[in-house]
Scaffold this motif. Structure first.
Motif, PDB file in Angstrom:
ATOM      1  N   SER A   1     121.119 104.294  47.146  1.00 23.35           N
ATOM      2  CA  SER A   1     120.217 103.138  47.584  1.00 23.35           C
ATOM      3  C   SER A   1     118.952 102.668  46.626  1.00 23.35           C
ATOM      4  O   SER A   1     118.624 103.654  45.847  1.00 23.35           O
ATOM      5  CB  SER A   1     120.267 102.871  48.548  1.00 23.35           C
ATOM      6  OG  SER A   1     119.485 103.152  49.344  1.00 23.35           O
TER       7      SER A   1
ATOM      8  N   TYR B   1     115.705 102.495  47.558  1.00 25.36           N
ATOM      9  CA  TYR B   1     114.925 103.328  48.059  1.00 25.36           C
ATOM     10  C   TYR B   1     114.793 104.755  48.174  1.00 25.36           C
ATOM     11  O   TYR B   1     114.255 106.031  47.955  1.00 25.36           O
ATOM     12  CB  TYR B   1     114.706 102.346  49.666  1.00 25.36           C
ATOM     13  CG  TYR B   1     113.626 101.459  49.925  1.00 25.36           C
ATOM     14  CD1 TYR B   1     112.548 101.560  49.301  1.00 25.36           C
ATOM     15  CD2 TYR B   1     114.942 100.023  50.071  1.00 25.36           C
ATOM     16  CE1 TYR B   1     112.160  99.608  49.636  1.00 25.36           C
ATOM     17  CE2 TYR B   1     114.460  99.022  50.501  1.00 25.36           C
ATOM     18  CZ  TYR B   1     112.408  99.202  49.744  1.00 25.36           C
ATOM     19  OH  TYR B   1     112.052  97.573  49.889  1.00 25.36           O
TER      20      TYR B   1
ATOM     21  N   THR C   1     126.932 105.311  43.895  1.00 23.70           N
ATOM     22  CA  THR C   1     125.985 104.491  43.802  1.00 23.70           C
ATOM     23  C   THR C   1     124.903 105.396  45.492  1.00 23.70           C
ATOM     24  O   THR C   1     125.694 105.911  45.441  1.00 23.70           O
ATOM     25  CB  THR C   1     126.383 103.586  45.268  1.00 23.70           C
ATOM     26  OG1 THR C   1     126.905 103.798  46.118  1.00 23.70           O
ATOM     27  CG2 THR C   1     127.455 102.891  43.564  1.00 23.70           C
TER      28      THR C   1
ATOM     29  N   CYS D   1     116.617 105.848  46.298  1.00 21.52           N
ATOM     30  CA  CYS D   1     116.838 106.592  44.226  1.00 21.52           C
ATOM     31  C   CYS D   1     115.197 106.704  44.126  1.00 21.52           C
ATOM     32  O   CYS D   1     114.714 107.590  44.017  1.00 21.52           O
ATOM     33  CB  CYS D   1     116.720 105.194  43.089  1.00 21.52           C
ATOM     34  SG  CYS D   1     117.368 105.555  41.844  1.00 21.52           S
TER      35      CYS D   1
ATOM     36  N   LYS E   1     120.123  96.676  44.985  1.00 21.22           N
ATOM     37  CA  LYS E   1     119.772  97.067  46.368  1.00 21.22           C
ATOM     38  C   LYS E   1     120.003  98.081  45.825  1.00 21.22           C
ATOM     39  O   LYS E   1     119.591  98.839  46.724  1.00 21.22           O
ATOM     40  CB  LYS E   1     120.586  96.006  47.658  1.00 21.22           C
ATOM     41  CG  LYS E   1     119.591  94.898  47.961  1.00 21.22           C
ATOM     42  CD  LYS E   1     118.631  94.267  48.163  1.00 21.22           C
ATOM     43  CE  LYS E   1     118.102  93.992  48.483  1.00 21.22           C
ATOM     44  NZ  LYS E   1     117.060  93.204  49.054  1.00 21.22           N
ATOM     45  N   GLU E   2     121.165  98.479  44.941  1.00 15.03           N
ATOM     46  CA  GLU E   2     121.633  99.856  45.002  1.00 15.03           C
ATOM     47  C   GLU E   2     121.627  99.988  43.460  1.00 15.03           C
ATOM     48  O   GLU E   2     121.794  99.117  42.164  1.00 15.03           O
ATOM     49  CB  GLU E   2     123.022  99.822  45.697  1.00 15.03           C
ATOM     50  CG  GLU E   2     123.967  99.413  44.853  1.00 15.03           C
ATOM     51  CD  GLU E   2     124.727  99.797  45.814  1.00 15.03           C
ATOM     52  OE1 GLU E   2     124.978 100.579  47.240  1.00 15.03           O
ATOM     53  OE2 GLU E   2     125.758  99.477  45.196  1.00 15.03           O
TER      54      GLU E   2
END
Length: 361
Positions: free
Chosen positions: A96, A98, A94, A100, A13-14
């Protein structure tokens, strides 16, 4: 993001942007350095954009494209540097999945658009130097607007297709991206999917969307150089070259760095230097553009001088108005620093009051 296939695969997710992980002790220094660069980049490009819009003498094809380029560089820098600054300040690397993908989408869109705008500026210089009699006929306002709009639409289309392909990939770990922003090659490197087809399609799209602007840029400057060399006088050659030297410097820096990052084979030495070269075209080039165009361009410097002169005149008028209000209302002494500006106006007011008093009597 495509669902992961296989029993042990889990979609992540990330991601973790490793950035400058080898220099944690320099985090504060890097934060301050990039903060200064970000402020200077935004201020320089916004200043050029304002000058191009406000000054009638800069309403020409070359400066229309320069204004678009400054707008692009402002967005370009804001896509990457704020996230990097937050990471350096908080230590949180970090991002996420999306977020990214969105960062890469905007970055790819702006990078492709920049190739087109640089090509348009090169063609404009080619016509101005090699075809001066046809320049005003070809580079009319409507045609220039169509080129500028086409540059943005073409970049948007190219980035949309590549980003759509990335969304079809599976990411199941590791989730560390060895860069300071989300770029195409690092994302493919950590994907669990077979990326050969994506790489092939991306190469084809690069040839379609970026090779023609690059070839147009190279061809334009080859013709420009030959035309300049044929000018008999040294003064004429210097004057002709000065009209395109700023743009040639920007084009050289941009294509030199992206060639090293995306085209040359990735050996260990180049892989380690990729972050440095990525910094050049994502951070330093947007900073250098306003400096190069303002310091080496007489029209921009003249427009800046006029704008500063108008600003100073406006401040003087404000000061005069404020002091006149003090004279009329409170009878306070006039500020000596602007007495020379107020004295004629004050005399005019006194003369007018005297005439009114005589009329009343």
């Amino acid at each position: 993001m495509a669902d992961a296939e296989g029993g042990n695969q889990t979609s992540i997710k990330e991601f973790i942007l490793l950035g400058f992980r080898n220099t944690p002790e320099l985090g504060t220094l890097l934060f301050l350095l990039f903060l200064v660069i970000y402020i200077m980049t935004m201020a320089g490009n916004i200043l050029i954009l304002v000058l191009v819009v406000a000054d009638q003498h800069l309403h020409t094809p070359m400066y229309l494209f320069l204004g678009n380029l400054s707008c692009l560089e402002t967005c370009y820098t804001s896509t990457i540097l704020p996230r990097m600054l937050a990471s350096l300040l908080t230590g949180d690397r970090t991002i996420s999945f999306y977020a990214c993908v969105i960062q890469y989408y905007i970055f790819g869109f702006l990078a492709a658009t920049e190739c087109n705008l640089l090509a348009a500026m090169s063609y404009d210089r080619y016509l101005a130097i090699c075809k001066p009699l046809h320049y005003t006929i070809i580079m009319h306002g409507r045609f220039c607007l169509q080129i500028a709009a086409g540059s943005w639409v073409s970049g948007l289309l190219a980035s949309s297709i590549v980003t759509g392909m990335i969304l079809q990939l599976t990411f199941c770990g590791p989730n560390e991206i060895d860069n300071f922003f989300c770029d195409f090659n690092p994302l493919l490197h950590i994907s669990c999917s077979d990326t050969h087809l994506v790489e092939l399609l991306a190469s084809i799209l690069s040839f379609i969307f970026t090779l023609p602007p690059f070839l147009l840029t190279v061809t334009s400057y080859v013709c420009i150089i030959f035309a300049i060399l044929q000018i008999p006088s040294t003064t004429g050659r210097q004057k002709a070259f000065s009209t395109c030297s700023s743009h040639l410097i920007v084009v050289t820096i941009f294509y030199w760095t992206i060639t090293i990052v995306y085209v040359l084979p990735k050996n260990d030495t180049l892989r380690d230097l990729n972050k440095v070269f990525s910094l050049l075209y994502t951070v330093l080039t947007p900073l250098a553009n306003p400096l190069i165009y303002s310091l080496r361009n007489k029209e921009v410097k003249e427009a800046l001088r006029k704008a500063l002169s108008k600003f100073m005149d406006f401040r003087r008028i404000q000061a005069i108005q404020a002091n006149l209000c003090k004279i009329n209302q409170n009878g306070e002494n006039l500020d000596p620093s602007i007495a020379v500006w107020v004295a004629p106006l004050d005399g005019l007011l006194t003369h007018t009051r005297g005439k009114r008093s005589s009329s009343a009597e």
